[in-house]
Write a protein that holds these residues in place. Structure first.
Motif, mmCIF file in Angstrom:
data_model
loop_
_atom_site.group_PDB
_atom_site.id
_atom_site.type_symbol
_atom_site.label_atom_id
_atom_site.label_comp_id
_atom_site.label_asym_id
_atom_site.label_seq_id
_atom_site.Cartn_x
_atom_site.Cartn_y
_atom_site.Cartn_z
ATOM 1 N N GLN A 48 0.720 -1.295 0.222
ATOM 2 C CA GLN A 48 0.035 -0.059 -0.043
ATOM 3 C C GLN A 48 0.816 1.474 0.213
ATOM 4 O OE1 GLN A 48 -2.777 0.004 3.227
ATOM 5 N NE2 GLN A 48 -3.767 2.125 2.547
ATOM 6 N N VAL A 49 1.906 1.140 0.790
ATOM 7 C CA VAL A 49 2.961 2.527 0.794
ATOM 8 C C VAL A 49 3.599 2.782 -0.544
ATOM 9 C CG1 VAL A 49 5.083 3.376 1.844
ATOM 10 C CG2 VAL A 49 3.317 2.128 3.209
ATOM 11 N N LEU A 50 3.948 1.518 -1.400
ATOM 12 C CA LEU A 50 4.588 1.512 -2.710
ATOM 13 C C LEU A 50 3.378 2.255 -3.453
ATOM 14 C CD1 LEU A 50 6.744 -1.688 -2.627
ATOM 15 C CD2 LEU A 50 7.593 0.879 -2.117
ATOM 16 N N LEU A 51 2.277 1.775 -3.402
ATOM 17 C CA LEU A 51 1.259 2.184 -4.300
ATOM 18 C C LEU A 51 0.957 3.474 -4.169
ATOM 19 C CD1 LEU A 51 -0.943 0.924 -6.264
ATOM 20 C CD2 LEU A 51 -2.481 0.873 -4.322
ATOM 21 N N GLU A 52 0.855 4.342 -2.794
ATOM 22 C CA GLU A 52 0.757 5.644 -2.612
ATOM 23 C C GLU A 52 2.031 6.318 -3.158
ATOM 24 O OE1 GLU A 52 0.211 5.907 1.179
ATOM 25 O OE2 GLU A 52 -1.916 5.048 1.296
ATOM 26 N N LEU A 53 3.091 5.964 -3.155
ATOM 27 C CA LEU A 53 4.308 6.539 -3.489
ATOM 28 C C LEU A 53 4.400 6.845 -5.048
ATOM 29 C CD1 LEU A 53 7.198 5.160 -0.971
ATOM 30 C CD2 LEU A 53 6.001 7.473 -1.019
ATOM 31 N N GLU A 62 2.191 1.825 -9.249
ATOM 32 C CA GLU A 62 2.956 0.508 -9.006
ATOM 33 C C GLU A 62 2.199 -0.716 -9.216
ATOM 34 O OE1 GLU A 62 6.576 -1.753 -7.398
ATOM 35 O OE2 GLU A 62 6.147 0.774 -7.828
ATOM 36 N N ASP A 63 2.862 -1.630 -9.829
ATOM 37 C CA ASP A 63 2.177 -2.871 -10.123
ATOM 38 C C ASP A 63 1.891 -3.731 -8.547
ATOM 39 O OD1 ASP A 63 1.104 -5.250 -11.079
ATOM 40 O OD2 ASP A 63 2.889 -6.032 -12.064
ATOM 41 N N SER A 64 0.709 -4.084 -8.210
ATOM 42 C CA SER A 64 0.676 -4.547 -7.095
ATOM 43 C C SER A 64 0.813 -6.130 -7.228
ATOM 44 C CB SER A 64 -0.858 -4.489 -6.210
ATOM 45 O OG SER A 64 -1.764 -4.670 -7.364
ATOM 46 N N LYS A 65 1.851 -6.571 -6.992
ATOM 47 C CA LYS A 65 2.429 -8.356 -7.213
ATOM 48 C C LYS A 65 2.307 -8.813 -5.639
ATOM 49 C CE LYS A 65 5.230 -7.498 -10.978
ATOM 50 N NZ LYS A 65 6.740 -7.701 -11.702
ATOM 51 N N ASP A 66 2.209 -10.139 -5.481
ATOM 52 C CA ASP A 66 2.109 -10.719 -4.250
ATOM 53 C C ASP A 66 3.780 -10.423 -3.568
ATOM 54 O OD1 ASP A 66 -0.405 -11.309 -4.347
ATOM 55 O OD2 ASP A 66 0.265 -13.313 -5.266
ATOM 56 N N GLU A 67 3.709 -9.839 -2.242
ATOM 57 C CA GLU A 67 4.920 -9.999 -1.799
ATOM 58 C C GLU A 67 5.711 -11.274 -1.407
ATOM 59 O OE1 GLU A 67 3.990 -6.000 0.887
ATOM 60 O OE2 GLU A 67 3.058 -7.533 1.473
#
Length: 296
Positions: free
Chosen positions: A184-189, A194-199
């Motif tokens: 979520q942080v990376l998506l906001e930045l 940002e591609d929401s891949k599984d961590e």
């Protein structure tokens, strides 16, 4: 142009441009972790306080290709914007009743700041230290902070215990905590790009609403317990910087040594020296409700 020539060029430009009677002086300024930076103190005629501008950052911009004239103009604007120091109520710090609502705390490394800790009120916490500062928001140049020294509390005739009690009330109120997943942080930045891949390893970021000096959120009442409830398990706590910490569920990490190595590597390659909190990783167990250091 070397650093000394750069400083001479900047100060010469300011002497020619700023109003007569303005005093310019270079002073060493101690930052976090014992780092000493050179500051340009600018005192206008008749003013009791003087802002200081760190020149190291501007020199790095010059080395990166920023035109010297543009840098000089930017520094000049800083000097002009900093006029709020002249308008600021200089008697503010003389009355603790005025200061009290602004007192908050932050976390710094104990060992790296031993000399500084001898001059400021503090409370040890594991291998860290809680220290206190005044948060002055919404100034013409953004938020301003003033580190509280032993000389302040002697003048105010208060104790470190009283200061700590006030900071414990103010900090969560002025700087509320935020817990978000790393994705979520990376998506906001990235503004949603940002591609929401599984961590590979689920991670969560704990910081405050200002995202500045937010590692101190681990000291908020019941915050570590709340994070355990959010993660649904015990967890490792990684000191990403003085601004935030990263939480990793215990079950997601078979070898804590890998986490410790990652923290050390990040501190040496990606975090400014003044923003490093610790190489140590920590572990929170909900059953005991205690945070402890992980031994390698």
């Amino acid at each position: 142009m070397n650093y000394q020539e750069f400083v001479g060029s900047v100060t010469g430009f300011l002497r020619e441009t700023l109003p007569g009677g303005t005093e310019l002086s270079l002073i060493p300024l101690e930052k976090n972790n014992g780092v000493i930076l050179e500051g340009l103190s600018v005192r206008r005629e008749g003013e009791r306080a003087a802002p200081a501008i760190y020149l190291d950052t501007y020199y790095q911009e010059y080395l990166a290709g920023q035109p010297l004239r543009q840098i000089q103009e930017t520094i000049l604007e800083c000097c002009e914007d900093s006029c709020f120091f002249g308008q600021f109520d200089a008697d503010f710090f003389a009355d603790y009743r005025k200061v009290k609502p602004t007192v908050v705390y932050k976390l710094i490394n104990y060992e790296k700041n031993k000399e500084l800790l001898g001059r400021i009120p503090h409370v040890p916490f594991l291998n860290l230290a809680m220290v206190f500062y005044c948060l002055l928001p919404d100034t013409p140049v953004g938020n301003a902070t003033v580190l509280i020294h032993n000389s302040h509390i002697r003048y105010w005739q208060i104790t470190c215990t009283e200061l700590c009690q006030d900071a414990k009330q103010n900090t969560p109120r002025l700087l509320p905590a935020e817990v978000k997943s790393m994705s979520q942080v990376l998506l906001e930045l990235s503004d949603g790009m940002e591609d929401s891949k599984d961590e590979v390893i689920p991670m969560y970021v704990l910081t405050n609403s200002q995202k500045a000096l937010g590692a101190a959120c681990i000291l908020y009442d019941n915050m570590l317990k709340y994070c355990a409830e959010c993660l649904g398990s015990a967890y490792y706590l990684l000191p990403s910087s003085i601004h935030e910490v990263i939480l990793v569920p215990e079950k997601a990490v078979p070898d804590s040594g890998e986490l410790a190595a990652m923290v050390r590597d990040i501190n040496r390659t990606q975090v400014l020296r003044t923003e490093v909190l610790s190489d140590q990783i920590y572990f929170y167990r909900p059953e005991s409700g205690r945070l402890s250091m992980v031994k390698e």
